[in-house]
Design a protein around this motif. Structure first.
Motif, PDB file in Angstrom:
ATOM      1  N   ALA A  92     -51.093 -25.147  62.640  1.00  0.00           N
ATOM      2  CA  ALA A  92     -51.578 -24.216  61.292  1.00  0.00           C
ATOM      3  C   ALA A  92     -52.712 -23.369  61.498  1.00  0.00           C
ATOM      4  CB  ALA A  92     -51.143 -24.896  60.184  1.00  0.00           C
ATOM      5  N   LEU A  93     -53.815 -24.202  61.973  1.00  0.00           N
ATOM      6  CA  LEU A  93     -54.995 -23.487  62.171  1.00  0.00           C
ATOM      7  C   LEU A  93     -54.899 -22.392  63.374  1.00  0.00           C
ATOM      8  CD1 LEU A  93     -58.181 -23.208  61.473  1.00  0.00           C
ATOM      9  CD2 LEU A  93     -58.355 -25.131  63.317  1.00  0.00           C
ATOM     10  N   PHE A  94     -54.442 -22.734  64.448  1.00  0.00           N
ATOM     11  CA  PHE A  94     -54.266 -22.245  65.580  1.00  0.00           C
ATOM     12  C   PHE A  94     -53.548 -20.664  65.431  1.00  0.00           C
ATOM     13  CE2 PHE A  94     -53.411 -21.193  69.967  1.00  0.00           C
ATOM     14  CZ  PHE A  94     -54.471 -21.452  70.720  1.00  0.00           C
ATOM     15  N   LEU A  95     -52.396 -20.836  64.500  1.00  0.00           N
ATOM     16  CA  LEU A  95     -51.703 -19.401  64.048  1.00  0.00           C
ATOM     17  C   LEU A  95     -52.260 -18.930  62.995  1.00  0.00           C
ATOM     18  CD1 LEU A  95     -48.253 -20.799  65.050  1.00  0.00           C
ATOM     19  CD2 LEU A  95     -49.485 -19.463  66.423  1.00  0.00           C
ATOM     20  N   ASP A  96     -53.146 -19.569  62.083  1.00  0.00           N
ATOM     21  CA  ASP A  96     -53.512 -19.054  60.940  1.00  0.00           C
ATOM     22  C   ASP A  96     -52.178 -18.975  59.826  1.00  0.00           C
ATOM     23  OD1 ASP A  96     -55.497 -18.550  58.895  1.00  0.00           O
ATOM     24  OD2 ASP A  96     -55.539 -16.276  59.682  1.00  0.00           O
ATOM     25  N   CYS A 117     -61.772 -16.301  66.017  1.00  0.00           N
ATOM     26  CA  CYS A 117     -60.509 -15.751  66.508  1.00  0.00           C
ATOM     27  C   CYS A 117     -59.204 -15.885  65.449  1.00  0.00           C
ATOM     28  CB  CYS A 117     -59.979 -16.060  67.914  1.00  0.00           C
ATOM     29  SG  CYS A 117     -61.494 -15.374  69.239  1.00  0.00           S
ATOM     30  N   THR A 118     -59.300 -17.315  65.031  1.00  0.00           N
ATOM     31  CA  THR A 118     -57.940 -17.622  64.523  1.00  0.00           C
ATOM     32  C   THR A 118     -58.114 -17.251  62.935  1.00  0.00           C
ATOM     33  OG1 THR A 118     -58.952 -19.818  64.212  1.00  0.00           O
ATOM     34  CG2 THR A 118     -57.346 -19.500  65.845  1.00  0.00           C
ATOM     35  N   LYS A 119     -59.328 -17.444  62.321  1.00  0.00           N
ATOM     36  CA  LYS A 119     -59.507 -17.068  60.924  1.00  0.00           C
ATOM     37  C   LYS A 119     -60.268 -15.920  60.518  1.00  0.00           C
ATOM     38  CE  LYS A 119     -58.506 -19.800  58.431  1.00  0.00           C
ATOM     39  NZ  LYS A 119     -57.161 -20.121  57.787  1.00  0.00           N
ATOM     40  N   LEU A 120     -61.290 -15.591  61.457  1.00  0.00           N
ATOM     41  CA  LEU A 120     -61.993 -14.471  61.288  1.00  0.00           C
ATOM     42  C   LEU A 120     -61.391 -12.972  61.946  1.00  0.00           C
ATOM     43  CD1 LEU A 120     -65.645 -15.591  61.435  1.00  0.00           C
ATOM     44  CD2 LEU A 120     -63.833 -15.581  59.423  1.00  0.00           C
ATOM     45  N   LYS A 121     -60.260 -13.078  62.702  1.00  0.00           N
ATOM     46  CA  LYS A 121     -59.764 -12.143  63.374  1.00  0.00           C
ATOM     47  C   LYS A 121     -60.483 -11.383  64.398  1.00  0.00           C
ATOM     48  CE  LYS A 121     -55.887 -13.536  61.468  1.00  0.00           C
ATOM     49  NZ  LYS A 121     -55.289 -14.651  62.327  1.00  0.00           N
ATOM     50  N   LEU A 122     -61.493 -11.979  64.988  1.00  0.00           N
ATOM     51  CA  LEU A 122     -62.220 -11.425  65.889  1.00  0.00           C
ATOM     52  C   LEU A 122     -61.563 -11.465  67.320  1.00  0.00           C
ATOM     53  CD1 LEU A 122     -64.562 -11.584  63.569  1.00  0.00           C
ATOM     54  CD2 LEU A 122     -66.180 -12.124  65.484  1.00  0.00           C
ATOM     55  N   ALA A 123     -61.782 -10.543  68.032  1.00  0.00           N
ATOM     56  CA  ALA A 123     -61.195 -10.571  69.446  1.00  0.00           C
ATOM     57  C   ALA A 123     -62.253 -11.667  70.110  1.00  0.00           C
ATOM     58  CB  ALA A 123     -61.409  -9.447  70.094  1.00  0.00           C
ATOM     59  N   PRO A 124     -61.762 -12.311  71.271  1.00  0.00           N
ATOM     60  CA  PRO A 124     -62.730 -13.308  72.145  1.00  0.00           C
ATOM     61  C   PRO A 124     -63.895 -12.554  72.324  1.00  0.00           C
ATOM     62  CG  PRO A 124     -60.328 -13.600  72.737  1.00  0.00           C
ATOM     63  CD  PRO A 124     -60.459 -12.683  71.628  1.00  0.00           C
ATOM     64  N   ALA A 125     -63.949 -11.321  72.739  1.00  0.00           N
ATOM     65  CA  ALA A 125     -65.063 -10.661  73.388  1.00  0.00           C
ATOM     66  C   ALA A 125     -66.255 -10.329  72.245  1.00  0.00           C
ATOM     67  CB  ALA A 125     -64.992  -9.256  73.805  1.00  0.00           C
ATOM     68  N   GLU A 126     -65.573  -9.964  71.066  1.00  0.00           N
ATOM     69  CA  GLU A 126     -66.548  -9.972  69.696  1.00  0.00           C
ATOM     70  C   GLU A 126     -67.333 -11.193  69.548  1.00  0.00           C
ATOM     71  OE1 GLU A 126     -64.529  -6.394  67.044  1.00  0.00           O
ATOM     72  OE2 GLU A 126     -63.434  -8.427  67.097  1.00  0.00           O
ATOM     73  N   ALA A 127     -66.389 -12.395  69.618  1.00  0.00           N
ATOM     74  CA  ALA A 127     -67.056 -13.735  69.284  1.00  0.00           C
ATOM     75  C   ALA A 127     -68.110 -14.124  70.347  1.00  0.00           C
ATOM     76  CB  ALA A 127     -65.827 -14.883  69.328  1.00  0.00           C
ATOM     77  N   HIS A 158     -59.312 -22.611  73.881  1.00  0.00           N
ATOM     78  CA  HIS A 158     -59.261 -24.117  74.044  1.00  0.00           C
ATOM     79  C   HIS A 158     -59.991 -24.957  72.886  1.00  0.00           C
ATOM     80  CE1 HIS A 158     -58.785 -27.735  77.038  1.00  0.00           C
ATOM     81  NE2 HIS A 158     -58.193 -27.770  76.018  1.00  0.00           N
ATOM     82  N   LEU A 159     -59.245 -25.079  71.907  1.00  0.00           N
ATOM     83  CA  LEU A 159     -59.612 -25.548  70.639  1.00  0.00           C
ATOM     84  C   LEU A 159     -59.961 -27.067  70.784  1.00  0.00           C
ATOM     85  CD1 LEU A 159     -59.781 -25.171  67.401  1.00  0.00           C
ATOM     86  CD2 LEU A 159     -57.467 -25.959  67.275  1.00  0.00           C
TER      87      LEU A 159
END
Lengths: 409, 409
Positions: free
Chosen positions: A293-297, B337-347, B390-391
């Motif tokens: 659920a976290l991974f897919l938000d 990426c999952t919660k804030l909707k940043l691209a990996p490059a932005e993170a 890789h969470l």
């Protein structure tokens, strides 16, 4: 010369904690009923736990005994991951990046990404490649404290790759589940035609390799009629039953699981109050997957409502490349406390004894008690609740599997 | 005999990635502007990066060179954690468990738990104990790939413990921030009386030990008038300025930070559209702490709105025992990426170059380019985006700090 049994004494532990036992998964208040012993030891003999107790009650064990210094550490049962998909090739990192930019999981799936892109990469791996990947994934699990795990096929969806996946899981030490009904592969026009093939051509051999069968009951995958047909055939072939259900939409998985005597229905993010009552009234365990659920938000499953209604629940990673790329049950415990509002004790029972019951291992693992399998995790923490508290921490100091140190940090 | 410079060649890397550089933090589209080199090398000479490029362009380096096999690995800049609270005793695992059962963070704080319970435990540690804890926490950070970090005081709130905290951070290799205005300690009746003491008795010595000063501007801590007074005195004493602001309520931290020329305002979970515009129009960086929002199960900061408005942002762990018990910047990237909707490059830019700017180190670290500090993380992944993908994974294969391998998995 007689062979002397190997014995291992873990001494001076800050804490040893174990869930309560029983012939069935824990429910309701019993889920939080853990026993903590302070200043404790655990004595292992070959693959079994010989005794556990307070240091002041430790009798000289006699004979040759290897000792392990547990000062500053806490011992919990070896973790049990009862829902993983470890047999796949490629990755889904591009899809992860697109989703971060706003694309939906079902949308990506419909666009030919999603599960079917992993099916292509998995078929291309070959059996040796598949074996190497599953072994690598099993090592990741071990490092996070997982000593017992279930591994599903379902990224092959042809005869050879499905059977190779089940063998790879067995060889890496997992309990194999045939997820023959994960998706409809591209060479079939519809789900029924694919099921005709899978039940006729794959099931006879899969039944000899797997412990259980599983189906993805969801819009865009298999409907309740197809799921019932698949599961009935698998039950007839001697397999225990699992279902993926109510992940995106409530689709009848819970009543079907109850009717067929399935061991579990897994996901439940979309389960209603009525579904909750149905599950609670059944012998089926609800397997919750908060990392997915976290991974897919996406919304979290209604864990508190399920427990409070009296349903048996377990927690698992859902490890897979598309919707839960994690092998960390400690992370799952953290999410259970922060997002699902479980007490640490409830999370512990859900990733040990209850998860063991889902796999049919409830009698011999998932707890720390004399006679059970000698599977322990030593946490680098003075309080066992750091398992959930230390978010994404290096919380695992050592893992003991079958009485031997299998990993040490 | 002349001393020969130590050189380290990391060769055959699957990928090397670096954010764009510049004299100021990256904003807007530039935040996603990372450069990826495939089949690459990085050559280090003593503490600096000598060169980086494709393997086919690698000239024989000449002289004695240690080699490191990078096959299957990806290199990213050493991570920079620009917001941590590493100097404390005790833990808050009991509070974590109560919160899982439904208690609120502010409620626990008001009931004498929260920050003040950690103040008691920290004061009881003594300087040697404090040094040992900070060193242990710094080791946790290193294992997650953090090669540069800021560490705040703020759990002492008396003269000796505050100064000991700053010294412990320095000795462990961190950049110390005097968080003298974290909470009002129990021996003072009100915030103003405590600030009288702190500015007269602690600041003169803290200014010689710390790089920056920080204040917790929040209901129940310090208000905007008190924060201004504290920060002005600290600026006068030569310290750079930081603010904790808009965590639970929007309290004027953003305009105050802009007015005073602070380096950052951190948290921003409660920042409105107007606050977003104010921040974007300023030179202040917004430091976002999604692990803290997860840990407390609170709303996430409006990251997408901030970036799209043109604000400079960084990401950090907020490592502390009460509201973010994690040292993992890879986890923070996953949440970005999952919660804030940043691209990996932005993170990536937000935990490297932009975080370095917040600490005043933007000129010499946070990127992989000739002349910069030789701080690298080698990821156990064929694609650098596994950092976020890789969470909670064992994604860090090795950490190179100052040209030497400082940690290897």
């Amino acid at each position: 010369m007689p062979q002397v049994a190997h014995r291992l004494l873990v001494r001076d532990l800050a804490q040893v904690v174990s869930p309560a036992g029983g012939p069935a998964p824990l429910r309701g208040a019993a889920l939080a009923d853990v026993r903590v012993v302070e200043d404790a030891f655990v004595l292992l003999r070959e693959g079994s736990i010989e005794s556990v107790g307070r240091m002041r009650d430790l009798a000289p064990p006699g004979g040759e005994v290897e000792e392990l210094d547990g000062r500053g550490l806490s011992a919990i049962p070896g973790l049990v991951d009862c829902h993983t998909h470890p047999a796949w090739g490629g990755d889904r990192v591009e899809e992860f990046s697109l989703r971060a930019a706003g694309a939906g999981y079902e949308e990506l799936h419909a666009a030919g990404g999603g599960i079917l892109s992993t099916v292509r990469a998995t078929r291309a791996l070959g059996e040796a490649g598949l074996r190497a990947r599953v072994a690598r994934h099993a090592d990741w699990m071990l490092r996070h404290g997982t000593t017992t795990w279930e591994g599903k096929s379902g990224y092959g969806l042809d005869r050879d790759t499905e059977l190779a996946s089940l063998r790879a899981v067995s060889e890496a030490g997992g309990s194999p589940t045939w997820l023959g009904a994960h998706a409809v592969p591209p060479e079939f026009d519809d789900a029924d035609a694919y099921l005709d093939f899978a039940l006729a051509e794959v099931l006879p051999d899969a039944a000899g390799l797997a412990d259980a069968a599983d189906v993805f009951l969801e819009r865009g995958a298999f409907d309740a009629v197809q799921a019932r047909r698949y599961l009935l055939a698998c039950r007839e072939a001697g397999l225990a039953l699992r279902l993926h259900g109510d992940q995106f939409t409530e689709s009848g998985a819970v009543p079907l699981a109850a009717e067929l005597g399935a061991r579990s229905v897994d996901h439940l993010e979309a389960t209603s109050a009525e579904g909750t009552r149905t599950l609670a009234a059944s012998d089926v365990t609800g397997v919750l997957l908060p990392a997915s659920a976290l991974f897919l938000d996406r919304p979290m499953p209604p864990a508190r409502a399920l427990i409070d209604a009296g349903a048996a629940i377990a927690l698992a990673t859902d490890f897979n490349p598309g919707s839960a790329f994690t092998t960390s049950l400690p992370l799952v415990c953290s999410l259970a406390c922060t997002k699902l509002k479980l007490a640490p004790a409830e999370a512990l029972s859900a990733v040990t004894v209850n998860a063991a019951h889902v796999l049919g291992f409830g009698a011999d693992r998932g707890r720390i008690a004399p006679g059970l399998r000698a599977d322990l995790v030593l946490l680098d923490a003075p309080d066992w609740r750091y398992l959930a508290y230390h978010l994404a921490g290096d919380v695992v100091a050592a893992v003991i599997a079958g009485g031997r140190v299998a990993h040490r940090c």
